[in-house]
Scaffold this motif. Structure first.
Motif, PDB file in Angstrom:
ATOM      1  N   LEU A  42      66.174 -67.322 -83.451  1.00 46.41           N
ATOM      2  CA  LEU A  42      66.840 -68.438 -82.768  1.00 46.41           C
ATOM      3  C   LEU A  42      65.947 -69.034 -81.687  1.00 46.41           C
ATOM      4  O   LEU A  42      65.841 -70.254 -81.558  1.00 46.41           O
ATOM      5  CB  LEU A  42      68.169 -67.971 -82.162  1.00 46.41           C
ATOM      6  CG  LEU A  42      69.275 -67.639 -83.149  1.00 46.41           C
ATOM      7  CD1 LEU A  42      70.428 -66.950 -82.436  1.00 46.41           C
ATOM      8  CD2 LEU A  42      69.759 -68.881 -83.878  1.00 46.41           C
ATOM      9  N   SER A  43      65.289 -68.187 -80.914  1.00 45.76           N
ATOM     10  CA  SER A  43      64.419 -68.664 -79.829  1.00 45.76           C
ATOM     11  C   SER A  43      63.223 -69.429 -80.359  1.00 45.76           C
ATOM     12  O   SER A  43      62.811 -70.440 -79.783  1.00 45.76           O
ATOM     13  CB  SER A  43      63.932 -67.483 -78.982  1.00 45.76           C
ATOM     14  OG  SER A  43      65.005 -66.853 -78.352  1.00 45.76           O
ATOM     15  N   GLU A  44      62.640 -68.944 -81.457  1.00 47.97           N
ATOM     16  CA  GLU A  44      61.439 -69.557 -82.025  1.00 47.97           C
ATOM     17  C   GLU A  44      61.719 -70.881 -82.743  1.00 47.97           C
ATOM     18  O   GLU A  44      60.825 -71.706 -82.867  1.00 47.97           O
ATOM     19  CB  GLU A  44      60.810 -68.624 -83.058  1.00 47.97           C
ATOM     20  CG  GLU A  44      60.166 -67.398 -82.519  1.00 47.97           C
ATOM     21  CD  GLU A  44      59.667 -66.475 -83.629  1.00 47.97           C
ATOM     22  OE1 GLU A  44      59.015 -65.497 -83.266  1.00 47.97           O
ATOM     23  OE2 GLU A  44      59.925 -66.718 -84.821  1.00 47.97           O
ATOM     24  N   SER A  87      67.874 -62.947 -82.481  1.00 40.83           N
ATOM     25  CA  SER A  87      67.596 -63.617 -81.203  1.00 40.83           C
ATOM     26  C   SER A  87      66.197 -64.232 -81.195  1.00 40.83           C
ATOM     27  O   SER A  87      66.005 -65.361 -80.740  1.00 40.83           O
ATOM     28  CB  SER A  87      67.742 -62.611 -80.060  1.00 40.83           C
ATOM     29  OG  SER A  87      67.474 -63.214 -78.829  1.00 40.83           O
ATOM     30  N   THR A  88      65.227 -63.504 -81.727  1.00 41.72           N
ATOM     31  CA  THR A  88      63.852 -64.008 -81.802  1.00 41.72           C
ATOM     32  C   THR A  88      63.773 -65.231 -82.708  1.00 41.72           C
ATOM     33  O   THR A  88      63.139 -66.235 -82.355  1.00 41.72           O
ATOM     34  CB  THR A  88      62.901 -62.899 -82.308  1.00 41.72           C
ATOM     35  OG1 THR A  88      62.977 -61.787 -81.426  1.00 41.72           O
ATOM     36  CG2 THR A  88      61.469 -63.396 -82.399  1.00 41.72           C
ATOM     37  N   GLU A  92      64.980 -76.914 -82.026  1.00 38.68           N
ATOM     38  CA  GLU A  92      66.348 -77.447 -82.021  1.00 38.68           C
ATOM     39  C   GLU A  92      66.599 -78.402 -83.188  1.00 38.68           C
ATOM     40  O   GLU A  92      67.709 -78.484 -83.706  1.00 38.68           O
ATOM     41  CB  GLU A  92      66.606 -78.171 -80.696  1.00 38.68           C
ATOM     42  CG  GLU A  92      67.963 -78.805 -80.572  1.00 38.68           C
ATOM     43  CD  GLU A  92      69.054 -77.853 -80.121  1.00 38.68           C
ATOM     44  OE1 GLU A  92      70.196 -78.032 -80.555  1.00 38.68           O
ATOM     45  OE2 GLU A  92      68.751 -76.949 -79.337  1.00 38.68           O
ATOM     46  N   LEU A 115      72.499 -69.015 -78.504  1.00 40.90           N
ATOM     47  CA  LEU A 115      71.745 -67.919 -77.897  1.00 40.90           C
ATOM     48  C   LEU A 115      72.590 -67.153 -76.880  1.00 40.90           C
ATOM     49  O   LEU A 115      72.477 -65.931 -76.766  1.00 40.90           O
ATOM     50  CB  LEU A 115      70.472 -68.448 -77.226  1.00 40.90           C
ATOM     51  CG  LEU A 115      69.295 -68.691 -78.159  1.00 40.90           C
ATOM     52  CD1 LEU A 115      68.217 -69.499 -77.455  1.00 40.90           C
ATOM     53  CD2 LEU A 115      68.729 -67.377 -78.669  1.00 40.90           C
ATOM     54  N   ASN A 116      73.433 -67.856 -76.144  1.00 40.19           N
ATOM     55  CA  ASN A 116      74.251 -67.217 -75.111  1.00 40.19           C
ATOM     56  C   ASN A 116      75.522 -66.569 -75.647  1.00 40.19           C
ATOM     57  O   ASN A 116      76.041 -65.636 -75.040  1.00 40.19           O
ATOM     58  CB  ASN A 116      74.628 -68.228 -74.024  1.00 40.19           C
ATOM     59  CG  ASN A 116      73.424 -68.651 -73.216  1.00 40.19           C
ATOM     60  OD1 ASN A 116      72.514 -67.880 -72.991  1.00 40.19           O
ATOM     61  ND2 ASN A 116      73.424 -69.902 -72.788  1.00 40.19           N
ATOM     62  N   ASN A 149      64.231 -71.499 -90.233  1.00 44.94           N
ATOM     63  CA  ASN A 149      62.951 -71.149 -89.652  1.00 44.94           C
ATOM     64  C   ASN A 149      61.953 -71.024 -90.803  1.00 44.94           C
ATOM     65  O   ASN A 149      61.935 -70.024 -91.517  1.00 44.94           O
ATOM     66  CB  ASN A 149      63.064 -69.832 -88.864  1.00 44.94           C
ATOM     67  CG  ASN A 149      61.795 -69.497 -88.127  1.00 44.94           C
ATOM     68  OD1 ASN A 149      60.749 -69.359 -88.737  1.00 44.94           O
ATOM     69  ND2 ASN A 149      61.890 -69.364 -86.816  1.00 44.94           N
ATOM     70  N   LYS A 188      71.501 -74.848 -79.761  1.00 41.99           N
ATOM     71  CA  LYS A 188      70.606 -73.711 -79.581  1.00 41.99           C
ATOM     72  C   LYS A 188      70.988 -72.846 -78.379  1.00 41.99           C
ATOM     73  O   LYS A 188      71.173 -71.635 -78.522  1.00 41.99           O
ATOM     74  CB  LYS A 188      69.158 -74.196 -79.461  1.00 41.99           C
ATOM     75  CG  LYS A 188      68.158 -73.068 -79.383  1.00 41.99           C
ATOM     76  CD  LYS A 188      66.751 -73.607 -79.432  1.00 41.99           C
ATOM     77  CE  LYS A 188      65.737 -72.500 -79.412  1.00 41.99           C
ATOM     78  NZ  LYS A 188      64.375 -72.998 -79.645  1.00 41.99           N
ATOM     79  N   GLU A 189      71.103 -73.434 -77.229  1.00 41.79           N
ATOM     80  CA  GLU A 189      71.394 -72.659 -76.013  1.00 41.79           C
ATOM     81  C   GLU A 189      72.762 -71.973 -76.100  1.00 41.79           C
ATOM     82  O   GLU A 189      72.908 -70.806 -75.752  1.00 41.79           O
ATOM     83  CB  GLU A 189      71.335 -73.558 -74.781  1.00 41.79           C
ATOM     84  CG  GLU A 189      71.460 -72.778 -73.484  1.00 41.79           C
ATOM     85  CD  GLU A 189      71.287 -73.647 -72.265  1.00 41.79           C
ATOM     86  OE1 GLU A 189      71.759 -73.223 -71.198  1.00 41.79           O
ATOM     87  OE2 GLU A 189      70.707 -74.742 -72.363  1.00 41.79           O
TER      88      GLU A 189
END
Length: 91
Positions: free
Chosen positions: A43-45, A40-41, A48, A9-10, A62, A5-6
């Motif tokens: 992925l953040s929501e 991005s939203t 993991e 996102l990066n 999701n 995940k991190e």
């Protein structure tokens, strides 16, 4: 188990063709910036536990938004986004 995940996102990246593919597959008409914000939203929501590496791809599911993202695990490049057909049953 590796945490995806991190890193995604990066390091997520896009090709010119993927913007049109995402709009088409999700039946949207968004600008490049709005697509990047949406991805991005999502992925953040997404928890993991919903990041599944299978072969060279990572599939992010999701269920709340009924969307699955496919990302190349080597390049962190988004490949596509698909609508999920989640059937609900009333009993």
């Amino acid at each position: 188990m590796k945490s995806y995940k991190e890193e995604i996102l990066n390091k997520i990246c896009y090709t010119e063709l993927v913007y049109g593919r995402i709009n088409k597959k999700l039946n949207l008409d968004l600008s490049k910036q709005k697509i990047e914000t949406l991805i991005s939203t999502i992925l953040s929501e997404t928890n993991e536990s919903e990041f599944l590496k299978k072969g060279k791809n990572i599939y992010i599911t999701n269920n709340e938004r009924k969307i699955r993202l496919t990302i190349n695990s080597y390049t962190n490049r988004i490949i596509t986004a698909d609508k999920l057909n989640i059937k609900t049953t009333n009993r």
